[in-house]
Design a protein around this motif. Structure first.
Motif, PDB file in Angstrom:
ATOM      1  N   UNK A 148       0.830  -1.207   0.000  1.00 55.21           N
ATOM      2  CA  UNK A 148       0.000   0.000   0.000  1.00 55.21           C
ATOM      3  C   UNK A 148       0.865   1.257   0.000  1.00 55.21           C
ATOM      4  N   UNK A 149       1.990   1.212   0.696  1.00 58.89           N
ATOM      5  CA  UNK A 149       2.876   2.371   0.732  1.00 58.89           C
ATOM      6  C   UNK A 149       3.510   2.619  -0.633  1.00 58.89           C
ATOM      7  N   UNK A 150       3.843   1.551  -1.350  1.00 60.28           N
ATOM      8  CA  UNK A 150       4.401   1.708  -2.697  1.00 60.28           C
ATOM      9  C   UNK A 150       3.385   2.362  -3.622  1.00 60.28           C
ATOM     10  N   UNK A 151       2.118   1.904  -3.558  1.00 58.56           N
ATOM     11  CA  UNK A 151       1.076   2.521  -4.386  1.00 58.56           C
ATOM     12  C   UNK A 151       0.921   4.006  -4.056  1.00 58.56           C
ATOM     13  N   UNK A 152       0.955   4.336  -2.768  1.00 55.92           N
ATOM     14  CA  UNK A 152       0.851   5.733  -2.357  1.00 55.92           C
ATOM     15  C   UNK A 152       2.014   6.544  -2.917  1.00 55.92           C
ATOM     16  N   UNK A 153       3.207   5.976  -2.880  1.00 55.50           N
ATOM     17  CA  UNK A 153       4.394   6.690  -3.375  1.00 55.50           C
ATOM     18  C   UNK A 153       4.318   6.923  -4.878  1.00 55.50           C
ATOM     19  N   UNK A 154       3.942   5.889  -5.638  1.00 59.71           N
ATOM     20  CA  UNK A 154       3.888   6.028  -7.094  1.00 59.71           C
ATOM     21  C   UNK A 154       2.794   6.995  -7.530  1.00 59.71           C
ATOM     22  N   UNK A 155       1.746   7.124  -6.721  1.00 62.20           N
ATOM     23  CA  UNK A 155       0.682   8.072  -7.046  1.00 62.20           C
ATOM     24  C   UNK A 155       1.041   9.500  -6.659  1.00 62.20           C
ATOM     25  N   UNK A 156       1.841   9.675  -5.621  1.00 67.54           N
ATOM     26  CA  UNK A 156       2.021  11.005  -5.073  1.00 67.54           C
ATOM     27  C   UNK A 156       3.392  11.620  -5.187  1.00 67.54           C
ATOM     28  N   UNK A 157       4.418  10.854  -5.578  1.00 73.33           N
ATOM     29  CA  UNK A 157       5.762  11.419  -5.600  1.00 73.33           C
ATOM     30  C   UNK A 157       5.868  12.530  -6.641  1.00 73.33           C
ATOM     31  N   UNK A 193      17.934   5.816  24.045  1.00 77.83           N
ATOM     32  CA  UNK A 193      17.650   7.134  23.459  1.00 77.83           C
ATOM     33  C   UNK A 193      18.112   7.176  22.008  1.00 77.83           C
ATOM     34  N   UNK A 194      19.329   6.664  21.747  1.00 84.34           N
ATOM     35  CA  UNK A 194      19.844   6.652  20.376  1.00 84.34           C
ATOM     36  C   UNK A 194      18.946   5.829  19.458  1.00 84.34           C
ATOM     37  N   UNK A 195      18.428   4.714  19.965  1.00 89.47           N
ATOM     38  CA  UNK A 195      17.546   3.871  19.152  1.00 89.47           C
ATOM     39  C   UNK A 195      16.246   4.590  18.846  1.00 89.47           C
ATOM     40  N   UNK A 196      15.725   5.335  19.815  1.00 94.22           N
ATOM     41  CA  UNK A 196      14.499   6.092  19.578  1.00 94.22           C
ATOM     42  C   UNK A 196      14.746   7.205  18.558  1.00 94.22           C
ATOM     43  N   UNK A 197      15.907   7.836  18.626  1.00 96.55           N
ATOM     44  CA  UNK A 197      16.245   8.838  17.614  1.00 96.55           C
ATOM     45  C   UNK A 197      16.329   8.225  16.222  1.00 96.55           C
ATOM     46  N   UNK A 198      16.910   7.021  16.120  1.00 93.21           N
ATOM     47  CA  UNK A 198      16.978   6.328  14.828  1.00 93.21           C
ATOM     48  C   UNK A 198      15.573   6.018  14.313  1.00 93.21           C
ATOM     49  N   UNK A 199      14.658   5.673  15.223  1.00 92.25           N
ATOM     50  CA  UNK A 199      13.281   5.403  14.813  1.00 92.25           C
ATOM     51  C   UNK A 199      12.656   6.640  14.171  1.00 92.25           C
ATOM     52  N   UNK A 200      12.822   7.801  14.788  1.00 89.06           N
ATOM     53  CA  UNK A 200      12.181   9.008  14.251  1.00 89.06           C
ATOM     54  C   UNK A 200      12.822   9.453  12.947  1.00 89.06           C
ATOM     55  N   UNK A 201      14.113   9.266  12.809  1.00 90.71           N
ATOM     56  CA  UNK A 201      14.739   9.586  11.529  1.00 90.71           C
ATOM     57  C   UNK A 201      14.239   8.645  10.442  1.00 90.71           C
ATOM     58  N   UNK A 202      14.077   7.356  10.789  1.00 85.58           N
ATOM     59  CA  UNK A 202      13.544   6.398   9.814  1.00 85.58           C
ATOM     60  C   UNK A 202      12.108   6.748   9.443  1.00 85.58           C
ATOM     61  N   UNK A 203      11.332   7.208  10.395  1.00 82.47           N
ATOM     62  CA  UNK A 203       9.946   7.577  10.103  1.00 82.47           C
ATOM     63  C   UNK A 203       9.899   8.779   9.168  1.00 82.47           C
ATOM     64  N   UNK A 204      10.789   9.757   9.379  1.00 81.82           N
ATOM     65  CA  UNK A 204      10.846  10.909   8.478  1.00 81.82           C
ATOM     66  C   UNK A 204      11.239  10.476   7.069  1.00 81.82           C
ATOM     67  N   UNK A 205      12.185   9.561   6.958  1.00 77.36           N
ATOM     68  CA  UNK A 205      12.603   9.072   5.643  1.00 77.36           C
ATOM     69  C   UNK A 205      11.478   8.309   4.952  1.00 77.36           C
ATOM     70  N   UNK A 206      10.732   7.501   5.713  1.00 73.85           N
ATOM     71  CA  UNK A 206       9.631   6.752   5.104  1.00 73.85           C
ATOM     72  C   UNK A 206       8.509   7.690   4.668  1.00 73.85           C
ATOM     73  N   UNK A 207       8.203   8.700   5.467  1.00 74.78           N
ATOM     74  CA  UNK A 207       7.161   9.659   5.089  1.00 74.78           C
ATOM     75  C   UNK A 207       7.528  10.369   3.794  1.00 74.78           C
ATOM     76  N   UNK A 208       8.813  10.709   3.633  1.00 74.49           N
ATOM     77  CA  UNK A 208       9.241  11.337   2.380  1.00 74.49           C
ATOM     78  C   UNK A 208       9.153  10.344   1.224  1.00 74.49           C
ATOM     79  N   UNK A 209       9.540   9.099   1.464  1.00 72.89           N
ATOM     80  CA  UNK A 209       9.546   8.099   0.396  1.00 72.89           C
ATOM     81  C   UNK A 209       8.146   7.812  -0.128  1.00 72.89           C
ATOM     82  N   UNK A 210       7.127   7.845   0.748  1.00 74.21           N
ATOM     83  CA  UNK A 210       5.764   7.490   0.328  1.00 74.21           C
ATOM     84  C   UNK A 210       4.946   8.714  -0.040  1.00 74.21           C
ATOM     85  N   UNK A 211       5.534   9.893   0.014  1.00 79.62           N
ATOM     86  CA  UNK A 211       4.864  11.125  -0.434  1.00 79.62           C
ATOM     87  C   UNK A 211       3.652  11.465   0.419  1.00 79.62           C
ATOM     88  N   UNK A 212       3.813  11.410   1.729  1.00 83.38           N
ATOM     89  CA  UNK A 212       2.695  11.817   2.574  1.00 83.38           C
ATOM     90  C   UNK A 212       2.912  11.405   4.007  1.00 83.38           C
TER      91      UNK A 212
END
Length: 493
Positions: free
Chosen positions: A257-266, A415-434
């Motif tokens: 579903x995330x791939x479909x969202x990305x291809x529609x919105x990027x 704490x470092x692991x939680x920071x990595x989680x939020x950076x990964x979430x920001x990267x995924x949000x950009x990748x899926x265009x929303x």
């Protein structure tokens, strides 16, 4: 007698030349609509430079307003607008004048010519369409650039928050190590520990201070990078980031579903599609007019030496005997094929990136869960057991402090692991265009380290070393800055 060509009547030329296309303009409402799909908003007014605690949305607004990347993107859009204007305009007519003097004397022969090629007029509409396609592609690239900058700023903001919280935990760990060294010095003076034991305590304290210096360097580096993205390089004294990271939100959708969202919105994909529209029109244009060369219709005027005036008409055009624009057709088709290949590569890269970022997000979320729900509670239980053994004099206080340092290292890793989680979430949000599901940041609470901030004097212990330890809670000289409020080691009783 020389023939001078005059193009179509001057009034006709002037009328056609006035039919230029209006300069394309960047529609703010349309821009805001495209950005809203990504969860990015534009500030409604000019922003002062940041002061006080900087929230994520404010950091993004600062970056979109001040970062030079945006100014360069606007300039590229203006260049494409100039191409649209150029495509809509007709070529200027050519005016030629001549004077011929007879060799044997007599009156001069005068000639005047006005020539205008009509090839550009025939191709004008198609060229405008191509130029407008490229302008629209650049507009989408501008919007995508704003989204990319917002994503970079979001990631940098989380990095800065994580670095600050890690430095706070490291400061607590360093205090524990310094306390151990001070106790060791007193015990060594009393003859209760050896030189080797004291050296080991000094090594641990020095290594902990080195780690604290590195944590503070990393904290400063993340703030400097965030300031760079916000267009205020080097200015980090008047603002700060929050001291705690938010807890993870709900898991995203399945990768398909995330791939479909990305291809529609990027937007980068949409920009390439617009560029391909222009390339396709270019191929059709060059094929349609491959036989067409310069065509110059006109009328002629000449006055002979005897005063006779001559009027007439004529046309000049290129005969496609040798050059039928084969190179132009081949070049246009090659550019189209190259553009289609770039689109295929981008599509594959988007699909791969969505899958990678999705797995990365789940990976860091699970690691944080294990650390928070399993490792840290186990550390707390172990610390309580060690404290009890120290109270009954089965172990000594140095064992307690060493275990406390190990517990704090695990908190810092968490704490470092939680920071990595939020950076990964920001990267995924950009990748899926929303934006991703889960609600607003902070909905699930924050990862608080307040339970670690206890006075070291609370760690009571009973020894027969003959020393009074009531002043062990004094702050150490190495503590400074935002971390001075953390006055203890989180001892458990």
């Amino acid at each position: 007698m020389r023939v001078k060509r005059i193009a179509l009547p001057v009034l006709s030329v002037l009328f056609l030349a006035g039919c230029a296309t209006t300069v394309p303009d960047l529609d703010r409402e349309r821009l805001e609509g495209d950005l809203m799909a990504y969860g990015v908003t534009l500030s409604e007014e000019e922003l002062p430079k940041p002061r006080g605690e900087l929230e994520l949305e404010s950091a993004i607004h600062q970056a979109l307003l001040r970062n030079p990347r945006m100014q360069a993107a606007y300039a590229r859009l203006d260049l494409e607008a100039a191409d649209v204007i150029e495509a809509s305009q007709f070529a200027n007519p050519s005016l030629s004048l001549s004077v011929l003097r007879p060799e044997g004397g007599g009156g001069n022969e005068y000639g005047i010519g006005l020539a205008w090629g009509i090839s550009g007029w025939l191709l004008r509409s198609a060229r405008i369409d191509i130029a407008e396609s490229h302008w629209e592609s650049t507009r989408l690239q501008l919007t995508e650039g704003m989204v990319a900058l917002a994503s970079d700023t979001e990631r940098a903001w989380y990095e800065a928050v994580a670095a600050r919280q890690q430095a706070q935990v490291q400061a607590l760990e360093t205090r524990a190590a310094d306390l151990g060294l001070r106790l060791g010095q007193r015990f060594h003076e009393a003859g209760n520990i050896t030189d080797l034991d004291k050296a080991h305590l000094r090594i641990r304290a020095t290594e902990s201070r080195l780690q604290l210096e590195e944590a503070r360097r990393q904290e400063r580096a993340t703030r400097l990078y965030l300031a760079h993205l916000m267009g205020i390089p080097g200015e980090i004294e008047d603002w700060s980031v929050p001291a705690t990271l938010p807890l993870p939100l709900a898991d995203p959708d399945a990768p398909g579903a995330l791939v479909d969202q990305a291809l529609d919105g990027r937007l980068d994909l949409a920009a390439l599609d617009k560029a391909l529209d222009g390339m396709t029109e270019g191929v059709a244009l060059v094929r349609r007019y491959r036989w067409l060369g310069d065509i110059e219709p006109g009328i002629e005027f000449e006055r002979e030496t005897d005063g006779t005036r001559l009027w007439g008409g004529g046309i000049t055009f290129t005969l496609p005997l040798f050059n039928r624009n084969q190179s132009g057709v081949h070049r246009a088709e090659a550019r189209l094929r190259e553009g289609e290949a770039r689109r295929d590569r981008l599509t594959d890269a988007i699909i791969a990136d969505v899958h990678e970022q999705h797995y990365r997000l789940l990976h860091h979320r699970e690691r944080f869960r294990m650390m928070r729900e399993e490792l840290l509670p186990a550390r707390e239980i172990a610390m309580a057991g060690i404290q009890e053994r120290v109270n009954y004099m089965f172990d000594d206080v140095f064992d307690l402090l060493e275990h406390k340092q190990e517990e704090l290292r695990d908190w810092r890793r968490t704490v470092a692991e939680l920071g990595d989680y939020w950076r990964a979430r920001a990267d995924l949000a950009y990748a899926v265009a929303g934006p991703l599901p889960g609600g607003p940041v902070g909905r699930e609470g924050y990862f608080d380290i307040g339970q670690l901030e206890r006075e070291p004097g609370q760690m009571h212990h009973h020894h027969d070393h003959g020393h009074d330890h009531e002043d062990h809670g004094e702050p150490h000289d190495h503590e400074h800055g935002d971390h001075t409020e953390h006055s203890g080691h989180g001892g458990h009783h």
